[in-house]
Design a protein around this motif. Structure first.
Motif, PDB file in Angstrom:
ATOM      1  N   ASN A   1       0.737  -1.402  -0.105  1.00  0.00           N
ATOM      2  CA  ASN A   1      -0.020  -0.144   0.038  1.00  0.00           C
ATOM      3  C   ASN A   1       0.929   1.245  -0.159  1.00  0.00           C
ATOM      4  OD1 ASN A   1       0.503  -0.965   3.030  1.00  0.00           O
ATOM      5  ND2 ASN A   1      -0.370   1.050   3.255  1.00  0.00           N
TER       6      ASN A   1
ATOM      7  N   THR B   1      -3.342   4.342   0.179  1.00  0.00           N
ATOM      8  CA  THR B   1      -4.379   3.812   1.044  1.00  0.00           C
ATOM      9  C   THR B   1      -3.659   3.239   2.277  1.00  0.00           C
ATOM     10  OG1 THR B   1      -5.818   3.008  -0.712  1.00  0.00           O
ATOM     11  CG2 THR B   1      -6.383   2.025   1.167  1.00  0.00           C
TER      12      THR B   1
ATOM     13  N   ASN C   1      -3.834  -2.405   6.222  1.00  0.00           N
ATOM     14  CA  ASN C   1      -5.061  -3.341   6.766  1.00  0.00           C
ATOM     15  C   ASN C   1      -4.384  -4.027   8.054  1.00  0.00           C
ATOM     16  OD1 ASN C   1      -3.886  -5.240   5.264  1.00  0.00           O
ATOM     17  ND2 ASN C   1      -5.643  -5.524   3.900  1.00  0.00           N
TER      18      ASN C   1
ATOM     19  N   GLU D   1       0.315  -3.687   4.431  1.00  0.00           N
ATOM     20  CA  GLU D   1      -0.914  -4.505   4.146  1.00  0.00           C
ATOM     21  C   GLU D   1      -0.449  -6.001   4.481  1.00  0.00           C
ATOM     22  OE1 GLU D   1      -1.843  -7.145   1.299  1.00  0.00           O
ATOM     23  OE2 GLU D   1       0.105  -6.716   1.424  1.00  0.00           O
TER      24      GLU D   1
ATOM     25  N   LEU E   1      -3.010  -2.157  -2.280  1.00  0.00           N
ATOM     26  CA  LEU E   1      -4.428  -1.929  -1.782  1.00  0.00           C
ATOM     27  C   LEU E   1      -4.840  -0.679  -2.398  1.00  0.00           C
ATOM     28  CD1 LEU E   1      -4.092  -2.201   2.366  1.00  0.00           C
ATOM     29  CD2 LEU E   1      -5.101  -3.882   0.518  1.00  0.00           C
ATOM     30  N   ASP E   2      -4.376   0.323  -2.914  1.00  0.00           N
ATOM     31  CA  ASP E   2      -4.553   1.599  -3.330  1.00  0.00           C
ATOM     32  C   ASP E   2      -5.954   1.209  -4.523  1.00  0.00           C
ATOM     33  OD1 ASP E   2      -2.192   1.654  -2.006  1.00  0.00           O
ATOM     34  OD2 ASP E   2      -1.510   3.248  -3.154  1.00  0.00           O
TER      35      ASP E   2
ATOM     36  N   CYS F   1      -7.485  -1.657  -5.041  1.00  0.00           N
ATOM     37  CA  CYS F   1      -8.340  -2.683  -4.568  1.00  0.00           C
ATOM     38  C   CYS F   1      -9.281  -2.356  -3.306  1.00  0.00           C
ATOM     39  CB  CYS F   1      -7.733  -3.920  -4.163  1.00  0.00           C
ATOM     40  SG  CYS F   1      -6.498  -4.439  -5.665  1.00  0.00           S
ATOM     41  N   GLU F   2      -8.657  -1.839  -2.215  1.00  0.00           N
ATOM     42  CA  GLU F   2      -9.506  -1.715  -1.136  1.00  0.00           C
ATOM     43  C   GLU F   2      -9.527  -0.250  -0.779  1.00  0.00           C
ATOM     44  OE1 GLU F   2      -9.041  -4.514   1.963  1.00  0.00           O
ATOM     45  OE2 GLU F   2      -8.237  -6.211   0.774  1.00  0.00           O
ATOM     46  N   ASP F   3     -10.157   0.485  -1.474  1.00  0.00           N
ATOM     47  CA  ASP F   3     -10.530   2.077  -1.598  1.00  0.00           C
ATOM     48  C   ASP F   3     -11.524   2.416  -2.234  1.00  0.00           C
ATOM     49  OD1 ASP F   3      -9.863   4.835  -2.006  1.00  0.00           O
ATOM     50  OD2 ASP F   3      -8.292   4.522  -1.130  1.00  0.00           O
TER      51      ASP F   3
ATOM     52  N   TRP G   1     -17.296  -6.044   4.958  1.00  0.00           N
ATOM     53  CA  TRP G   1     -16.158  -5.007   4.303  1.00  0.00           C
ATOM     54  C   TRP G   1     -16.806  -3.772   4.250  1.00  0.00           C
ATOM     55  CZ3 TRP G   1     -13.751  -9.671   4.404  1.00  0.00           C
ATOM     56  CH2 TRP G   1     -12.668  -9.579   4.517  1.00  0.00           C
TER      57      TRP G   1
ATOM     58  N   ASP H   1      -9.401  -8.157  -4.862  1.00  0.00           N
ATOM     59  CA  ASP H   1      -7.998  -7.994  -5.049  1.00  0.00           C
ATOM     60  C   ASP H   1      -7.246  -9.332  -5.640  1.00  0.00           C
ATOM     61  OD1 ASP H   1      -8.953  -6.972  -2.669  1.00  0.00           O
ATOM     62  OD2 ASP H   1      -7.142  -6.286  -1.536  1.00  0.00           O
TER      63      ASP H   1
END
Length: 337
Positions: free
Chosen positions: A165, A168, A171, A177, A202-203, A205-207, A247, A259
């Motif tokens: 990451n 973002t 996690n 990450e 993550l930038d 995917c999980e943002d 999530w 991801d």
């Protein structure tokens, strides 16, 4: 046709990646290799893959168990945190958590003989320039393969690596990450390897900036509406609503981030992402909050740093195109197709 070895830790979206790889007509899945990670011990990880392939009707695909622990790792308590994550959610979700990373039932077939590292080495060295190695969990197996055989880097076609990451927050820690943090020594070996690779952080995917790539209840409803006799869509509809809800409520995301599938999809459509130029990426391995932080050398600093400029970092994602590709691939499991 892209020839793939998929290395997974069976944590939710790994299941979707296995299903995607097993069905997509442009992918030849040479083997699935497993590594201890967010889903728990190697037996659980491997059984989940075997059961997933059985649902997909692909018991022909070899599944090889690999690293049962990281090269170094962290404290036992910290390493087990992802597996016990659901205990923090019991008050909110109660019995519904039984669908979240449940103990895998005994699979219909055993894992294929041979350690994951040996299979990676044999397959790649016997087919130089043809195999893409995709790692969607901790990089333990890949790192051990690089340590064992220096010729591996030159024989791989490319690597696709999920981890890290930059914009973002992490996690696991604010800076780290999970995949990188779980085995930072292994990740450092992989990122320092002289092989072309795309790092998927993550930038993208999980943002919520890439919300259009996330699986929602509406997406599941769309797949169900189009399906008549599709056991894979039935399984997704039964299993993944709790993932979506967790999530949304715990991580404040609009849906369940995929991801692992995004990383795998780059094997056949690399233009789904925009990347940096090739650069040197490294990993912090010292103890503390920064352990597992991924560092990209993209500027000019006074202290000299040297390393292979072989990593392109994904920075943008065409989420709508990706999600359509995923849904279209799951539709191929319709019986009679």
């Amino acid at each position: 046709m892209e020839r793939i070895i998929l290395d997974v830790d069976s944590a939710g979206d790994d299941i979707l990646a296995v299903l995607f790889a097993a069905a997509h007509p442009d992918i030849k899945l040479e083997a699935v290799t497993t590594v201890t990670g967010a889903a728990g011990p190697i037996e659980q990880v491997t059984d989940v893959v075997l059961n997933t392939l059985s649902v997909a009707g692909r018991d022909d695909i070899p599944v090889h168990a690999g690293g049962w622990r990281p090269i170094v790792g962290n404290s036992k308590e910290d390493m087990e945190a992802p597996v016990h994550f659901e205990k923090r959610l019991t008050a909110r979700f109660g019995e519904r958590l039984k669908k979240f990373n449940p103990p895998a039932p005994a699979p219909k077939r055993p894992a294929t003989s041979g350690h994951a590292v040996d299979v990676i080495l044999r397959t790649v060295l016997d087919n130089p320039g043809e195999i893409t190695l995709v790692t969607t969990g901790p990089a333990t197996n890949a790192a051990m393969a690089f340590l064992q055989e220096p010729k591996l880097a030159g024989a791989l076609k490319r690597m696709l690596v999920l981890g890290g990451n930059f914009v973002t927050p992490g996690n696991i820690t604010p800076l780290s990450e999970y995949n990188i943090w779980a085995d930072p020594e292994a990740a450092r070996i992989v990122l320092n390897a002289e092989v072309d690779k795309i790092l998927v952080p993550l930038d993208i995917c999980e943002d919520n900036r890439v919300a259009d790539s996330m699986l929602t209840r509406d997406d599941i409803s769309d797949m169900q509406a189009a399906a008549k006799n599709n056991p894979v869509v039935d399984m997704i509809a039964d299993t993944f609503p709790i993932y979506i809800d967790i999530w949304r409520e715990f991580f404040d995301l609009v849906g369940f981030p995929m991801d692992d599938v995004i990383t795998l999809a780059l094997a056949i459509q690399p233009d789904l992402v925009g990347t940096t130029p090739p650069l040197f990426a490294d990993v912090v391995i010292e103890k503390g909050v920064a352990r597992g932080q991924t560092v990209a050398h993209r500027g000019r600093q006074l202290l000299p740093v040297s390393g292979p400029k072989t990593t392109r970092i994904a920075q943008t994602l065409d989420g709508k195109r990706f999600l359509k590709m995923f849904k279209d691939t799951m539709a191929l499991y319709e019986r009679g197709n």
